[in-house]
Design a protein around this motif. Structure first.
Motif, PDB file in Angstrom:
ATOM      1  N   ALA A 163       0.885  -1.248  -0.088  1.00 37.78           N
ATOM      2  CA  ALA A 163       0.344  -0.166  -0.191  1.00 37.78           C
ATOM      3  C   ALA A 163       0.499   1.053   0.354  1.00 37.78           C
ATOM      4  O   ALA A 163       1.545   1.321   1.177  1.00 37.78           O
ATOM      5  CB  ALA A 163      -1.375   0.190   1.085  1.00 37.78           C
ATOM      6  N   ILE A 164       0.665   2.520  -1.272  1.00 35.40           N
ATOM      7  CA  ILE A 164       1.394   2.660  -1.246  1.00 35.40           C
ATOM      8  C   ILE A 164       0.962   4.181  -0.575  1.00 35.40           C
ATOM      9  O   ILE A 164      -0.643   4.186  -0.278  1.00 35.40           O
ATOM     10  CB  ILE A 164       1.260   3.564  -2.771  1.00 35.40           C
ATOM     11  CG1 ILE A 164       2.470   2.868  -3.660  1.00 35.40           C
ATOM     12  CG2 ILE A 164       2.226   5.626  -2.466  1.00 35.40           C
ATOM     13  CD1 ILE A 164       2.357   3.239  -4.545  1.00 35.40           C
ATOM     14  N   LYS A 165       1.427   4.554   0.327  1.00 33.02           N
ATOM     15  CA  LYS A 165       1.528   5.836   1.647  1.00 33.02           C
ATOM     16  C   LYS A 165       1.613   7.087   2.208  1.00 33.02           C
ATOM     17  O   LYS A 165       3.160   6.999   1.273  1.00 33.02           O
ATOM     18  CB  LYS A 165       1.227   5.070   3.403  1.00 33.02           C
ATOM     19  CG  LYS A 165      -0.012   3.856   3.150  1.00 33.02           C
ATOM     20  CD  LYS A 165      -1.539   4.563   3.687  1.00 33.02           C
ATOM     21  CE  LYS A 165      -2.691   3.386   3.672  1.00 33.02           C
ATOM     22  NZ  LYS A 165      -3.923   4.517   3.436  1.00 33.02           N
ATOM     23  N   GLY A 166       1.099   7.674   3.004  1.00 28.95           N
ATOM     24  CA  GLY A 166       2.275   8.687   2.996  1.00 28.95           C
ATOM     25  C   GLY A 166       2.777   9.397   4.543  1.00 28.95           C
ATOM     26  O   GLY A 166       3.549   7.996   5.057  1.00 28.95           O
ATOM     27  N   ARG A 167       3.056  10.212   4.921  1.00 26.24           N
ATOM     28  CA  ARG A 167       3.923  10.149   6.352  1.00 26.24           C
ATOM     29  C   ARG A 167       3.425   9.701   7.178  1.00 26.24           C
ATOM     30  O   ARG A 167       3.797   9.272   8.198  1.00 26.24           O
ATOM     31  CB  ARG A 167       4.158  11.357   6.264  1.00 26.24           C
ATOM     32  CG  ARG A 167       4.657  12.938   5.575  1.00 26.24           C
ATOM     33  CD  ARG A 167       5.442  14.455   6.170  1.00 26.24           C
ATOM     34  NE  ARG A 167       6.321  14.460   5.025  1.00 26.24           N
ATOM     35  CZ  ARG A 167       6.319  15.123   3.988  1.00 26.24           C
ATOM     36  NH1 ARG A 167       4.561  15.785   4.002  1.00 26.24           N
ATOM     37  NH2 ARG A 167       6.569  15.434   3.206  1.00 26.24           N
ATOM     38  N   SER A 168       2.032   9.879   7.116  1.00 22.08           N
ATOM     39  CA  SER A 168       1.031   9.016   8.340  1.00 22.08           C
ATOM     40  C   SER A 168       1.059   7.370   8.450  1.00 22.08           C
ATOM     41  O   SER A 168       0.614   6.542   9.007  1.00 22.08           O
ATOM     42  CB  SER A 168      -0.149   9.400   8.176  1.00 22.08           C
ATOM     43  OG  SER A 168      -0.945   8.986   7.137  1.00 22.08           O
ATOM     44  N   ALA A 169       1.798   6.662   7.698  1.00 23.14           N
ATOM     45  CA  ALA A 169       1.682   5.061   7.843  1.00 23.14           C
ATOM     46  C   ALA A 169       2.160   4.420   8.782  1.00 23.14           C
ATOM     47  O   ALA A 169       1.625   3.606   9.290  1.00 23.14           O
ATOM     48  CB  ALA A 169       3.164   5.014   6.887  1.00 23.14           C
ATOM     49  N   GLU A 170       2.905   5.350   9.074  1.00 23.85           N
ATOM     50  CA  GLU A 170       3.346   4.453  10.932  1.00 23.85           C
ATOM     51  C   GLU A 170       2.487   4.748  12.214  1.00 23.85           C
ATOM     52  O   GLU A 170       1.744   3.583  12.063  1.00 23.85           O
ATOM     53  CB  GLU A 170       5.068   5.412  11.845  1.00 23.85           C
ATOM     54  CG  GLU A 170       5.682   4.631  10.997  1.00 23.85           C
ATOM     55  CD  GLU A 170       6.172   3.313  11.479  1.00 23.85           C
ATOM     56  OE1 GLU A 170       5.878   2.596  12.044  1.00 23.85           O
ATOM     57  OE2 GLU A 170       7.745   3.804  10.538  1.00 23.85           O
ATOM     58  N   GLU A 171       1.694   5.595  11.822  1.00 23.58           N
ATOM     59  CA  GLU A 171      -0.259   5.744  12.917  1.00 23.58           C
ATOM     60  C   GLU A 171      -0.623   4.824  12.423  1.00 23.58           C
ATOM     61  O   GLU A 171      -1.311   4.379  13.194  1.00 23.58           O
ATOM     62  CB  GLU A 171       0.233   7.187  12.476  1.00 23.58           C
ATOM     63  CG  GLU A 171      -0.921   7.619  13.371  1.00 23.58           C
ATOM     64  CD  GLU A 171      -1.265   9.384  12.666  1.00 23.58           C
ATOM     65  OE1 GLU A 171      -2.752   9.808  13.209  1.00 23.58           O
ATOM     66  OE2 GLU A 171      -0.760   9.874  12.980  1.00 23.58           O
ATOM     67  N   GLU A 172      -0.794   4.901  11.014  1.00 25.48           N
ATOM     68  CA  GLU A 172      -1.832   4.429   9.865  1.00 25.48           C
ATOM     69  C   GLU A 172      -1.522   2.559  10.451  1.00 25.48           C
ATOM     70  O   GLU A 172      -2.848   2.084  11.155  1.00 25.48           O
ATOM     71  CB  GLU A 172      -2.182   4.016   8.659  1.00 25.48           C
ATOM     72  CG  GLU A 172      -2.277   5.562   7.923  1.00 25.48           C
ATOM     73  CD  GLU A 172      -2.939   5.228   7.208  1.00 25.48           C
ATOM     74  OE1 GLU A 172      -3.837   4.722   6.192  1.00 25.48           O
ATOM     75  OE2 GLU A 172      -2.994   6.511   6.115  1.00 25.48           O
ATOM     76  N   VAL A 173      -0.984   2.358  10.740  1.00 25.59           N
ATOM     77  CA  VAL A 173       0.201   0.843  10.927  1.00 25.59           C
ATOM     78  C   VAL A 173      -0.348   0.722  12.813  1.00 25.59           C
ATOM     79  O   VAL A 173      -0.985  -0.495  12.871  1.00 25.59           O
ATOM     80  CB  VAL A 173       1.483   0.356  10.298  1.00 25.59           C
ATOM     81  CG1 VAL A 173       2.225  -1.160  11.205  1.00 25.59           C
ATOM     82  CG2 VAL A 173       1.921   0.281   8.916  1.00 25.59           C
ATOM     83  N   GLN A 174      -0.252   1.146  13.631  1.00 29.23           N
ATOM     84  CA  GLN A 174      -0.095   0.876  14.542  1.00 29.23           C
ATOM     85  C   GLN A 174      -1.796   1.329  14.553  1.00 29.23           C
ATOM     86  O   GLN A 174      -2.867   0.233  15.664  1.00 29.23           O
ATOM     87  CB  GLN A 174       0.039   2.295  15.733  1.00 29.23           C
ATOM     88  CG  GLN A 174       1.290   1.989  15.577  1.00 29.23           C
ATOM     89  CD  GLN A 174       2.312   3.669  15.881  1.00 29.23           C
ATOM     90  OE1 GLN A 174       1.330   4.558  16.609  1.00 29.23           O
ATOM     91  NE2 GLN A 174       3.186   4.010  15.659  1.00 29.23           N
ATOM     92  N   LYS A 175      -2.904   1.774  13.893  1.00 29.80           N
ATOM     93  CA  LYS A 175      -4.273   1.797  14.614  1.00 29.80           C
ATOM     94  C   LYS A 175      -4.897   0.773  13.614  1.00 29.80           C
ATOM     95  O   LYS A 175      -6.052   0.228  14.273  1.00 29.80           O
ATOM     96  CB  LYS A 175      -4.406   3.063  13.644  1.00 29.80           C
ATOM     97  CG  LYS A 175      -4.706   4.754  14.575  1.00 29.80           C
ATOM     98  CD  LYS A 175      -5.285   5.302  13.507  1.00 29.80           C
ATOM     99  CE  LYS A 175      -5.392   7.234  14.385  1.00 29.80           C
ATOM    100  NZ  LYS A 175      -5.987   7.960  13.746  1.00 29.80           N
ATOM    101  N   ALA A 176      -3.828   0.184  12.461  1.00 29.15           N
ATOM    102  CA  ALA A 176      -4.939  -1.184  12.225  1.00 29.15           C
ATOM    103  C   ALA A 176      -4.075  -2.201  12.395  1.00 29.15           C
ATOM    104  O   ALA A 176      -4.890  -3.467  11.899  1.00 29.15           O
ATOM    105  CB  ALA A 176      -4.769  -1.231  10.671  1.00 29.15           C
ATOM    106  N   ALA A 177      -3.293  -2.356  13.319  1.00 32.46           N
ATOM    107  CA  ALA A 177      -2.643  -3.728  13.757  1.00 32.46           C
ATOM    108  C   ALA A 177      -3.788  -4.517  14.141  1.00 32.46           C
ATOM    109  O   ALA A 177      -3.748  -5.763  14.014  1.00 32.46           O
ATOM    110  CB  ALA A 177      -1.398  -3.282  14.417  1.00 32.46           C
TER     111      ALA A 177
END
Length: 210
Positions: A163-177
């Motif tokens: 998934a091509i993502k922007g600067r919020s990638a790490e935050e999205e990963v944590q939320k979606a874990a």
């Protein structure tokens, strides 16, 4: 013709090699009929190469040889057509629900003579029984939690989501874990690709399954 900076041209040569002319023709489609039919806004035209086409195409380095790939919510073919042009060894399915976009994608595929691409009209969740791939890609479709639900099932238990993502990638990963684990995601990583050819490398979230 869409103008390119010397740096963009060098990057495009490095990424597309002897298929650079196909990439250039694709960019012309984006800048003309793609814009006319509302697939992207006029402000995007000057940055088609750097922000869109090259940004997507460098993801090819994460995809194994001869892989089957599904691009979810393909829209203007970003990243699906970029990957299909850069990597003729890939077998690419573009999944897109909107008819006008499907018509445009089919026109571009026919004009470029891409024999490694098929366009499938529908939503990802509607075509799970038809699509079984090694890799699922997406860009600008939805937040990672929702996106995982659309892409992971297309792998049928084994493969990877890119998934091509922007600067919020790490935050999205944590939320979606939690959602990703529930779907069978074994490992989720935030990667950057294209640093050797792009001024601004591409951020990719990779979900490994199986």
């Amino acid at each position: 013709m869409v103008e390119t900076t010397p740096a963009e041209l060098d990057a495009a040569r490095a990424v597309f090699g002897d298929r650079l002319n196909l990439a250039q023709r694709y960019v012309e489609h984006l800048a003309t009929s793609g814009m006319e039919r509302g697939l992207l806004g006029p402000r995007e035209v000057p940055r088609l190469w750097s922000r869109h086409v090259l940004n997507c195409a460098v993801v090819a380095e994460l995809i194994p040889a001869n892989a089957t790939v599904a691009d979810v919510g393909s829209g203007a073919g970003l990243p699906g057509l970029c990957l299909a042009i850069a990597r003729p060894d890939l077998s690419m399915t573009l999944i897109e629900p909107l008819e006008r976009r499907v018509i445009w994608l089919n026109e571009v595929v026919a004009d470029l003579g891409l024999d490694n691409v098929k366009v499938l009209r529908g939503r990802a969740e509607q075509v799970v029984d038809e699509v079984n791939v090694d890799v699922a890609t997406a860009r600008a479709v939805s937040a990672l939690g929702g996106l995982a639900g659309l892409t992971v099932p297309l792998l049928h238990g084994k493969g990877q989501v890119l998934a091509i993502k922007g600067r919020s990638a790490e935050e999205e990963v944590q939320k979606a874990a939690k959602a990703i684990r529930k779907l069978g995601g074994r490992e989720t990583a935030v990667l950057t690709v294209g640093a050797d050819v792009l001024e601004e490398p591409t951020t990719v979230v990779r979900i490994s399954v199986g």
